[in-house]
Every structure is written in C-alpha cells, then in structure tokens.
Design a protein around this motif. Structure first.
Motif, short mmCIF file in Angstrom:
data_model
loop_
_atom_site.label_atom_id
_atom_site.label_comp_id
_atom_site.label_asym_id
_atom_site.label_seq_id
_atom_site.Cartn_x
_atom_site.Cartn_y
_atom_site.Cartn_z
N PRO A 80 -1.74 6.82 -4.15
CA PRO A 80 -1.04 6.53 -2.88
C PRO A 80 -1.69 7.18 -1.66
O PRO A 80 -1.94 6.48 -0.66
CB PRO A 80 0.38 7.04 -3.14
CG PRO A 80 0.56 6.89 -4.61
CD PRO A 80 -0.78 7.26 -5.19
N TYR A 90 1.97 0.41 -8.64
CA TYR A 90 2.89 1.51 -8.27
C TYR A 90 2.47 2.13 -6.94
O TYR A 90 3.31 2.35 -6.04
CB TYR A 90 2.89 2.56 -9.38
CG TYR A 90 3.53 3.88 -8.97
CD1 TYR A 90 4.90 4.05 -9.02
CD2 TYR A 90 2.72 4.94 -8.52
CE1 TYR A 90 5.48 5.26 -8.63
CE2 TYR A 90 3.29 6.14 -8.13
CZ TYR A 90 4.67 6.29 -8.18
OH TYR A 90 5.24 7.49 -7.79
N LYS A 139 4.37 2.37 -3.17
CA LYS A 139 4.68 3.64 -2.52
C LYS A 139 4.19 3.66 -1.07
O LYS A 139 4.83 4.23 -0.19
CB LYS A 139 4.03 4.80 -3.29
CG LYS A 139 4.62 5.06 -4.67
CD LYS A 139 6.00 5.69 -4.58
CE LYS A 139 5.92 7.15 -4.18
NZ LYS A 139 7.25 7.81 -4.21
#
Length: 441
Positions: free
Chosen positions: A96, A129, A133
């Motif tokens: 992220p 994922y 985020k």
C-alpha cells in the motif's frame, strides 16, 4: 448498458516517437468523441502532464497507473502464486505505501488525477488488497485464455476473489477486474485447435490479436467491436475494452491512420455505445452490479449473416467454424459449442478441484436423460444429470424459442438469447439431479 473504453499505454524509451503517437491518437479519437484512458508511470506523467490535463478538461481523458511489484517483491515465490504466509503478511504491509508513493508522484504533476484504476501484468490477491487500501476501484490487465497467472479469469468485468485474483466466488471483493483488451474467445480457441501445444508460442506484443494496432493492420477491428455490440442485447451490463500502444500509432502509414479514423467513426456512430474512460466504466459497473453479473458472449459461426461479418477477406480466419457461447457469473465460467447441450469447458469458482489453480473441472457432469414433451400450450423439458460433485453448471438448448415464455423451472435461472438458444443455469449436487423447464406457448 454497453460501454466502450479505449486504453493507450503512453510509456516508451523513444520519447520523440511516443510524443508523436500520443498526439496522433488523441487527435483521431477525440475527433469522434472517444476519450482515452492513458496507462502511465511517473515518467510519462511528468512528460505529458500538460497534454493530459488539457485533454482531461476538454475530452474527459483519464489516467491508469501501471504497477510493477517486482522491485519490492524480493522473493523466490512467483508473484502470481504467493504461498508463504509470512511473505504475504509482509507484502500486505509494504505494497500500500509503495503504490501510494507512485500515485503521489503522478498527482504532483496532475492534481486532478484520482486513484481509480491501476494496471499490472503480474497480479495476485495481495495486490488487490493493497489497491483497496489505497483507494483504487479497479485492476486492469487481465488476459482471458492466459496460460499463466491470469488463467481462469472471465473475459469481461468481474469481482476477483480476495483469495485468488484470477477467479470469482464467495470471497469476491469490491475491486473490479478488467480485461487488458476484450477477447474474441472463438479466435483464441481456433488458434489453440490449429497448433499442437508443443509448438505454441505466446503472441508478441507487436502481433497481439487483441491489440487495436494488430486489428487495424489486419482489418479485424470492426468485427471484434460488432461482436460485443450485438451481445449487448442480452446482457444488462457489458463493456468492450480496447488497448493500443501510443508509440506504435506513430509508425502507422497514412492508410492505417485513415483506417483508425474510420474505425472510431464506426464506434461513435453505433447508437447504443457509451464511449467513456475506464474509471467511469468501473463506477457504472460497481453501481449497477453488486456482484459479478451473468454475462453472455454468443459468437456466430462463419456462416452467420449477422453484421459481425469481417472487415475484409483477411478476417475470415477469425470467424469460428461453429457457433459458441461463452458465459460467466460470480460462481463459474462455461463454454459451449453449437448443438451441444453440455459445456465443453467449466471453471468452478465455488468448489474448484484442489490441484486446479484456475478452477478448471476435469470430470464434468453428464446428461443421462433429456425428455422433451409438448401439449397444446406447454413445452416441457426434463433433464436428468449425473454429477461427480456439487458444483455450478449449465445447459444450452440451441434453436429458436422466440414467442415462448418461462412458465416454471427448478433451475437457478433460464435465459433466452433472442432466437439463438435457451440457456439454463443449474447448481448440481453429487449424484443424480433432476431439472425441469416449462415454457408456455
């Protein structure tokens, strides 16, 4: 809705050639009201910031951030098959901020840019994922029929599983998976049948049949577009995504530039088409579809008289020898050939075989009995299916069922595709299964 989105990669070491190609493509596409989603990195963001900003304001152009995980992956495990739990946890922490840093470099050049779409060649569930985020809504770059990491993915927009990026299923997340370019599955299957597996080689980027450049050179662009345009009739939501490398446009002859111009004119003149940036297509998909919708792609045989006829004689090889139906939903993907009720291929996203990384089922259910009967007002079809396991499944009854309406059925869903066929979606249990479809005349 039938959405059309054009993606162009604006990355090249040859800056002069790239700049010429970017501006040529923009001039031609914008002349027909076609916005472009530019696939970029921080280098091209800096080089073309003024152009992209102007075109965003005037024509609705948008951006797509290309993400390469290799610099921080640092593992012997292939990116598309992360298996070490410890490494997965580490990457969920590192990815992220890495993506955020790359995007911030883009936003420093263009403040209007929004983190909507990312693209990647190599993907996994950790990337999905991380994108969620950071605030991205879609992952572009899926390749249907791929033998590698994307194997098993649908041919259109879908919600990938949070456990496996190339499949749907009950663990599907909210990030939209998007094809690099919408495929013609019949063409891929035709090539597959013609070549022995030992001699097959991956298409080079320059000769990729899905790339708009190749389709312009071969005269197949309209045929591919028309295929999806016709299928919009029985899909509540369908998109056609095309891709072209901007630097390759600079190498087009005047004849091919005219062909590209004529093609965009054809796209813009199709009354049901909404030419929109990829980010807008994702927003509409997520607004209209809270899960992967049932999606059909009916591909007519070479004898079809529909308007999907080739652009030129050179396109004859792209027509399938027989009609095909490709289908997917949140639970499965099915492929049928004409006049066969049973699918020739099944991808199972719910209960895939343990050793299958792409959901492929090798032992398929079989129709043991098919008993049609007819009274004055009802057409009754009774099916008995033997299945080796519990799984999503489907049947096709080819032929003209126009004028008939569904009276009752114990199947999951029954869909009529104009006068071509009746599609019956079922969920089978291990052992014997009985289904009935009753149509009123």
């Amino acid at each position: 809705m039938f959405a059309y989105s054009l993606v162009s990669t604006a990355i090249s070491d040859d800056r002069t050639n790239l700049r010429r190609g970017v501006r040529l493509l923009a001039e031609i596409a914008h002349n027909h009201g076609v916005p472009i989603t530019w696939a970029i990195n921080r280098v091209s963001a800096r080089a073309f910031a003024a152009d992209f900003s102007q075109w965003h304001e005037s024509y609705g152009d948008d951006l797509l951030l290309l993400v390469d995980m290799k610099p921080i992956w640092s593992s012997d495990t292939p990116i598309d098959r992360p298996e070490s739990a410890e490494h997965i946890v580490t990457m969920r922490e590192k990815l992220p901020p890495f993506i955020s840093s790359e995007w911030e470099k883009v936003q420093r050049e263009m403040e209007w840019a929004r983190p909507a779409v990312a693209g990647a060649v190599e993907k996994n569930h950790v990337l999905l994922y991380a994108l969620g985020k950071v605030g991205f809504k879609g992952l572009w770059g899926y390749r249907w029929g791929d033998k590698g990491g994307d194997a098993g993915c649908p041919f259109g927009f879908f919600y990938p599983s949070s456990d496996a990026h190339n499949m749907g299923g009950p663990a599907a997340g909210k990030i939209a998976g998007i094809p690099a370019a919408s495929p013609n599955p019949a063409s891929a299957r035709s090539v597959e049948k013609q070549k022995p597996s030992s001699t097959q080689a991956p298409e080079s980027e320059e000769n990729d049949p899905l790339d708009l450049r190749t389709q312009i050179l071969n005269g197949t662009a309209r045929h591919f577009f028309n295929l999806y345009a016709e299928n919009a009739a029985w899909n509540p939501w369908l998109a056609y995504v095309q891709h072209i490398h901007a630097d390759q446009v600079a190498q087009f002859s005047s004849e091919h530039l005219e062909a590209l111009n004529a093609y965009f004119a054809h796209v813009s003149q199709y009354s049901k088409t909404q030419a929109i940036p990829l980010a807008n297509a994702i927003e509409d998909f997520q607004r209209e579809c809270n899960q992967t919708p049932p999606t059909f792609l009916l591909i007519e045989s070479g004898d079809s008289t529909s308007n999907t006829t080739p652009d030129s004689p050179t396109d004859a090889g792209s027509m399938p020898p027989q009609s095909m139906l490709c289908y997917y939903d949140s639970d499965c993907q099915l492929v049928f050939e004409a006049d066969s009720m049973e699918p020739i291929a099944v991808k199972n996203y719910i209960t895939p075989p343990v050793k299958s990384r792409d959901g492929t089922e090798f032992s398929l259910p079989k129709i043991e009995k098919f008993l049609p009967s007819r009274t004055r007002s009802l057409l009754r079809m009774h099916f008995e299916i033997e299945s080796p396991k519990t799984m999503p499944y489907g049947l096709t009854i080819w032929g003209d069922h126009a004028g008939l309406t569904l009276a009752k059925s114990n199947s999951h869903a029954v869909t009529r595709l104009d006068n071509r066929l009746l599609f019956v979606r079922v969920d089978v249990q291990s052992g014997k299964n009985a289904f009935e479809v009753v149509l009123s005349i």
